[in-house]
Scaffold this motif. Structure first.
Motif, PDB file in Angstrom:
ATOM      1  N   LEU A   1       0.817  -1.217   0.000  1.00 18.16           N
ATOM      2  CA  LEU A   1       0.000   0.000   0.000  1.00 18.16           C
ATOM      3  C   LEU A   1       0.851   1.269   0.000  1.00 18.16           C
ATOM      4  N   PHE A   2       1.931   1.281   0.792  1.00 18.16           N
ATOM      5  CA  PHE A   2       2.827   2.443   0.780  1.00 18.16           C
ATOM      6  C   PHE A   2       3.475   2.603  -0.594  1.00 18.16           C
ATOM      7  N   GLY A   3       3.870   1.507  -1.206  1.00 16.40           N
ATOM      8  CA  GLY A   3       4.465   1.560  -2.544  1.00 16.40           C
ATOM      9  C   GLY A   3       3.495   2.076  -3.575  1.00 16.40           C
ATOM     10  N   MET A   4       2.228   1.634  -3.498  1.00 14.17           N
ATOM     11  CA  MET A   4       1.205   2.127  -4.420  1.00 14.17           C
ATOM     12  C   MET A   4       0.979   3.621  -4.231  1.00 14.17           C
ATOM     13  N   GLU A   5       0.893   4.064  -2.979  1.00 11.00           N
ATOM     14  CA  GLU A   5       0.708   5.493  -2.703  1.00 11.00           C
ATOM     15  C   GLU A   5       1.852   6.318  -3.286  1.00 11.00           C
ATOM     16  N   LEU A   6       3.075   5.852  -3.094  1.00 11.77           N
ATOM     17  CA  LEU A   6       4.226   6.570  -3.651  1.00 11.77           C
ATOM     18  C   LEU A   6       4.152   6.625  -5.174  1.00 11.77           C
TER      19      LEU A   6
END
Length: 180
Positions: free
Chosen positions: A52-57
């Motif tokens: 999820l953090f990777g997608m947000e970035l």
């Protein structure tokens, strides 16, 4: 073998489309990688937090879809001498997205050729409202697509697809049913 894009739900169809390749699952913990058309490199993740953090970035780096709310964090505490949060450490693991070019380097067909060891999904996030994500999720192996209303629901759908021999039985949980 994949069908043509005309008779299937297996397509990217958005500038921010992601192909998620699930490689391992331990309980509800999913490990794998995801691909997008702006880099030939993949973004690895060890768990759903990193995913999820990777997608947000990634979405922040291409500025689409633009979030409707400002991201809040305890990062201001770092300036005042407190230790960095675990979340910030996780974000650094996926920091490739911050430096990527804004031009596409992979065609949709190349992205669709990527597959995970235990499952593959196409994620199309249409909007980021209420500090979450909304969009459509395609389970490649079953050629099924469902809409999701939050990042949590998307994760539950992916988890249920990877754990089909023990599906959720409650009616209010997300399910892989055909939409009208």
């Amino acid at each position: 073998m994949l069908h043509s894009m005309n008779d299937t739900q297996i397509y990217i169809g958005a500038p921010n489309g992601i192909v998620l390749c699930a490689d391992k699952k331990n309980g509800h913990n999913i490990r794998g990688r995801f691909y997008h058309s702006y880099s030939r490199d993949y973004v690895p993740f060890e768990n759903t937090d990193q995913l999820l953090f990777g997608m947000e970035l990634f979405f922040d780096s291409i500025r689409f879809p633009f979030p409707s709310t400002k991201t809040r964090s305890f990062a201001d505490l770092v300036k005042n001498g407190y230790n960095k949060t675990k979340a910030q450490a996780r974000i650094r693991l996926c920091s490739k997205s911050r430096t990527m070019k804004k031009e596409k380097v992979m065609k949709d067909r190349e992205l669709l050729d990527r597959h995970g060891d235990i499952g593959s999904f196409i994620i199309r996030v249409n909007q980021r409202k209420n500090s979450s994500m909304q969009g459509r999720l395609t389970w490649v192996e079953k050629n099924k697509t469902v809409s999701f209303r939050s990042a949590w629901e998307m994760i539950r759908l992916i988890d249920s697809a990877l754990e089909m021999d023990n599906p959720a039985q409650e009616d209010d949980l997300p399910a892989w049913e055909d939409e009208d």
